[in-house]
Design a protein around this motif. Sequence first.
Motif, PDB file in Angstrom:
ATOM      1  N   SER A  27       0.826  -1.209   0.000  1.00 63.23           N
ATOM      2  CA  SER A  27       0.000   0.000   0.000  1.00 63.23           C
ATOM      3  C   SER A  27       0.857   1.254   0.000  1.00 63.23           C
ATOM      4  O   SER A  27       0.549   2.234  -0.679  1.00 63.23           O
ATOM      5  CB  SER A  27      -0.918   0.021   1.227  1.00 63.23           C
ATOM      6  N   ASN A  58       1.112   4.412  -2.594  1.00 60.89           N
ATOM      7  CA  ASN A  58       1.157   5.824  -2.197  1.00 60.89           C
ATOM      8  C   ASN A  58       2.339   6.522  -2.850  1.00 60.89           C
ATOM      9  O   ASN A  58       2.203   7.631  -3.375  1.00 60.89           O
ATOM     10  CB  ASN A  58       1.278   5.966  -0.681  1.00 60.89           C
ATOM     11  N   HIS A  71      -7.089   1.748   1.186  1.00 62.31           N
ATOM     12  CA  HIS A  71      -6.252   1.232   2.268  1.00 62.31           C
ATOM     13  C   HIS A  71      -7.094   0.939   3.513  1.00 62.31           C
ATOM     14  O   HIS A  71      -6.907  -0.086   4.160  1.00 62.31           O
ATOM     15  CB  HIS A  71      -5.146   2.214   2.648  1.00 62.31           C
ATOM     16  N   HIS A 109      -7.233  -2.910   4.750  1.00 65.42           N
ATOM     17  CA  HIS A 109      -6.497  -3.223   5.978  1.00 65.42           C
ATOM     18  C   HIS A 109      -7.301  -2.990   7.252  1.00 65.42           C
ATOM     19  O   HIS A 109      -6.850  -3.376   8.331  1.00 65.42           O
ATOM     20  CB  HIS A 109      -5.200  -2.403   6.042  1.00 65.42           C
TER      21      HIS A 109
END
Length: 160
Positions: free
Chosen positions: A60, A64, A98, A102
């Motif tokens: 992730s 980014n 995200h 998560h």
Amino acid sequence: MKEIQKIWQKITNNGVDETALGREVVKVRLLNQLFMIALLVSFINIPIYMFIGSWGLVYSSFANLALEIGGVYATYRKKYEVARFVAIFLFPTLEAAHVMIHGVNLGNVFTAVGIMAFMLYEGKKKMQFLSIFYICSLFIASKYYVIRNFEDTFKAHIYS
């Protein structure tokens, strides 16, 4: 210390053309600073996530990084609207993903980007409204998803 200030000035003035931008210079500089801070946070987080073995967060963070580098490149190429779009629309979309993948809390990120939207779209009321509405919608949808799909984790966090 002066070297750090020089580097920060170079970062801040990435792609800035004061004669062409006029009053927009401040917004582009702010955008450059936003991207750089986000890049630094991503670079710091990657080794931490690797150390604790959280590979999903490592991937992730690389997503980014790609988005942040794209934003820096857009300002460098003087594509300021593209850079704003990356910062105000694509970045929160990625952050919402995200959150949903998560089950993490990134409420502060949504708040910060919402505030940035007001500054970056100063004088453009429709864009301010649209961006804030979009960011709030992402925040609510991602939170709802986490509550529904990570219910045990969410309850343990709330009641601990």
